[in-house]
Design a protein around this motif. Structure first.
Motif, PDB file in Angstrom:
ATOM      1  N   CYS A   1      -6.208   2.199  -1.181  1.00 33.79           N
ATOM      2  CA  CYS A   1      -5.546   1.453  -0.100  1.00 33.79           C
ATOM      3  C   CYS A   1      -6.312   1.643   1.202  1.00 33.79           C
ATOM      4  O   CYS A   1      -6.539   0.680   1.940  1.00 33.79           O
ATOM      5  N   GLU A  21       1.008  -5.132   6.343  1.00 32.26           N
ATOM      6  CA  GLU A  21       1.018  -4.025   5.392  1.00 32.26           C
ATOM      7  C   GLU A  21       2.454  -3.699   5.017  1.00 32.26           C
ATOM      8  O   GLU A  21       3.305  -3.525   5.886  1.00 32.26           O
ATOM      9  N   LYS A  77       4.358  -0.886   3.051  1.00 28.69           N
ATOM     10  CA  LYS A  77       4.222   0.440   2.439  1.00 28.69           C
ATOM     11  C   LYS A  77       5.338   0.655   1.429  1.00 28.69           C
ATOM     12  O   LYS A  77       6.512   0.493   1.758  1.00 28.69           O
ATOM     13  N   SER A 134       0.816  -1.211   0.000  1.00 26.53           N
ATOM     14  CA  SER A 134       0.000   0.000   0.000  1.00 26.53           C
ATOM     15  C   SER A 134       0.847   1.257   0.000  1.00 26.53           C
ATOM     16  O   SER A 134       2.076   1.211   0.097  1.00 26.53           O
ATOM     17  N   LYS A 177      -8.071  -1.367   3.323  1.00 27.88           N
ATOM     18  CA  LYS A 177      -7.679  -1.615   4.714  1.00 27.88           C
ATOM     19  C   LYS A 177      -8.862  -1.425   5.658  1.00 27.88           C
ATOM     20  O   LYS A 177      -9.020  -2.189   6.617  1.00 27.88           O
ATOM     21  N   PRO A 190      -3.627  -0.613  -3.999  1.00 32.92           N
ATOM     22  CA  PRO A 190      -3.065  -1.725  -3.248  1.00 32.92           C
ATOM     23  C   PRO A 190      -2.976  -2.988  -4.095  1.00 32.92           C
ATOM     24  O   PRO A 190      -3.675  -3.130  -5.100  1.00 32.92           O
TER      25      PRO A 190
END
Length: 84
Positions: free
Chosen positions: A15, A31, A33, A8, A19, A54
């Motif tokens: 995203c 997750e 990032k 994400s 989530k 995502p």
């Protein structure tokens, strides 16, 4: 409960939606990032064959992005995937 992983970005509204859906179901997820992290983004692209976030996996199944996650929810298939 299934293992859920999501690549994400902090500023991506898709995203955030994905989530939020997972969180509303009480699903814990890993997750990753990719903001400013070319190596992690490259890892995501190599695995997903997609460049957008995502990117979501449930166990070994690549679900896709936010739209695909919500399509599974609308079809009544998401809960059974998450329970596996």
């Amino acid at each position: 409960m299934a293992k859920v992983m999501i690549y994400s970005s902090d500023w991506c509204p898709f995203c955030i939606r994905a989530k939020n859906l997972l969180s509303s179901k009480g699903v814990a997820f890993e997750e990753i990032k990719v903001d400013g992290k070319a190596d992690l983004r490259a890892q995501m692209v190599a695995k997903a064959k997609r460049t957008s976030v995502p990117q979501i996996w449930i166990d070994e199944l690549h679900v896709g992005g936010c739209d695909e996650l919500f399509a599974l929810e609308r079809a009544g298939k998401l809960d059974s995937l998450l329970a596996s």
